[in-house]
Design a protein around this motif. Structure first.
Motif, short mmCIF file in Angstrom:
data_model
loop_
_atom_site.label_atom_id
_atom_site.label_comp_id
_atom_site.label_asym_id
_atom_site.label_seq_id
_atom_site.Cartn_x
_atom_site.Cartn_y
_atom_site.Cartn_z
N TYR A 30 0.83 -1.21 0.00
CA TYR A 30 0.00 0.00 0.00
C TYR A 30 0.87 1.26 0.00
N PHE A 31 1.85 1.31 0.90
CA PHE A 31 2.69 2.51 0.98
C PHE A 31 3.56 2.68 -0.26
N LYS A 32 3.97 1.60 -0.89
CA LYS A 32 4.72 1.71 -2.14
C LYS A 32 3.81 2.19 -3.27
N ALA A 33 2.56 1.72 -3.27
CA ALA A 33 1.63 2.15 -4.32
C ALA A 33 1.28 3.63 -4.18
N ILE A 34 1.18 4.11 -2.97
CA ILE A 34 0.88 5.53 -2.76
C ILE A 34 2.03 6.40 -3.25
N ARG A 35 3.25 5.97 -3.01
CA ARG A 35 4.42 6.75 -3.43
C ARG A 35 4.84 6.46 -4.86
N HIS A 36 4.09 5.63 -5.56
CA HIS A 36 4.35 5.25 -6.94
C HIS A 36 5.70 4.55 -7.09
N ASN A 37 6.10 3.78 -6.07
CA ASN A 37 7.31 2.96 -6.17
C ASN A 37 6.94 1.56 -6.62
N ARG A 38 7.89 0.88 -7.18
CA ARG A 38 7.65 -0.47 -7.68
C ARG A 38 7.67 -1.45 -6.52
N TYR A 39 6.69 -2.36 -6.49
CA TYR A 39 6.60 -3.39 -5.46
C TYR A 39 7.31 -4.64 -5.97
N HIS A 40 8.23 -5.17 -5.17
CA HIS A 40 9.04 -6.31 -5.59
C HIS A 40 8.58 -7.64 -5.02
N PHE A 62 -2.56 -0.34 13.41
CA PHE A 62 -3.61 0.62 13.10
C PHE A 62 -4.16 0.37 11.71
N PRO A 63 -5.49 0.45 11.54
CA PRO A 63 -6.05 0.32 10.19
C PRO A 63 -5.75 1.56 9.35
N ILE A 64 -5.86 1.40 8.05
CA ILE A 64 -5.62 2.51 7.12
C ILE A 64 -6.97 3.17 6.86
N PHE A 65 -7.07 4.44 7.17
CA PHE A 65 -8.32 5.18 6.99
C PHE A 65 -8.26 6.01 5.72
N GLY A 66 -9.42 6.47 5.29
CA GLY A 66 -9.50 7.34 4.14
C GLY A 66 -10.01 6.64 2.90
N LYS A 67 -10.37 7.42 1.92
CA LYS A 67 -10.88 6.90 0.65
C LYS A 67 -9.88 7.24 -0.43
N GLU A 68 -9.49 6.24 -1.19
CA GLU A 68 -8.55 6.43 -2.29
C GLU A 68 -9.31 6.52 -3.61
N GLU A 69 -8.82 7.37 -4.53
CA GLU A 69 -9.46 7.48 -5.83
C GLU A 69 -9.09 6.31 -6.74
N ILE A 76 -6.07 -2.75 -2.19
CA ILE A 76 -4.94 -3.11 -1.32
C ILE A 76 -5.23 -2.68 0.12
N LYS A 77 -5.78 -1.47 0.28
CA LYS A 77 -6.10 -0.94 1.61
C LYS A 77 -7.16 -1.79 2.30
N THR A 78 -8.20 -2.17 1.57
CA THR A 78 -9.25 -3.00 2.18
C THR A 78 -8.72 -4.37 2.56
N SER A 79 -7.86 -4.93 1.73
CA SER A 79 -7.28 -6.23 2.04
C SER A 79 -6.41 -6.17 3.29
N ALA A 80 -5.62 -5.12 3.41
CA ALA A 80 -4.78 -4.95 4.60
C ALA A 80 -5.64 -4.78 5.85
N ASN A 81 -6.72 -4.00 5.74
CA ASN A 81 -7.59 -3.79 6.89
C ASN A 81 -8.33 -5.05 7.28
N LYS A 82 -8.77 -5.84 6.31
CA LYS A 82 -9.46 -7.10 6.62
C LYS A 82 -8.53 -8.06 7.36
N ARG A 83 -7.29 -8.13 6.93
CA ARG A 83 -6.33 -9.01 7.60
C ARG A 83 -6.02 -8.50 9.00
#
Length: 104
Positions: A30-40, A62-69, A76-83
């Protein structure tokens, strides 16, 4: 009965071994996708010097809050929060079982 409850109380620690890396992987992704970095892939889980790893580690509980466009980032955010909520449920289940054990 008491032995069965003890098994139920200590059994979910195996689930912890699965959920903790899964949560970390999704938060790093999630944090790599927000910063537009490549996930390996899962190799990012062992890259301790990346800023995304440290941010994911500090915000682990902590869960990730907010709505992404972007729908991909939202997925990715919903999957992380569900886990993470499954991890919380496991902890609550263990606390309840240990509470029952102390009453017996």
């Amino acid at each position: 009965m008491k032995e069965t409850l003890e098994i139920l109380a200590f059994g979910p620690f195996g689930i912890w071994l699965i959920l903790i890396p899964m949560i970390m992987i999704m938060k790093i992704k999630y944090f790599k996708a927000i910063r537009h970095n490549r996930y390996h892939g899962t190799s990012d889980l062992f890259s301790f010097l990346t800023p995304e790893w440290w941010i994911a580690g500090i915000t682990f509980g902590f869960p990730i809050f907010g709505k992404e466009e972007n729908p991909e980032i939202e997925k990715i955010k919903t999957s992380a929060n569900k886990r993470l909520f499954a991890f919380y449920g496991t902890i609550i289940f263990q606390i309840i079982i240990v509470g029952i054990l102390t009453m017996i």
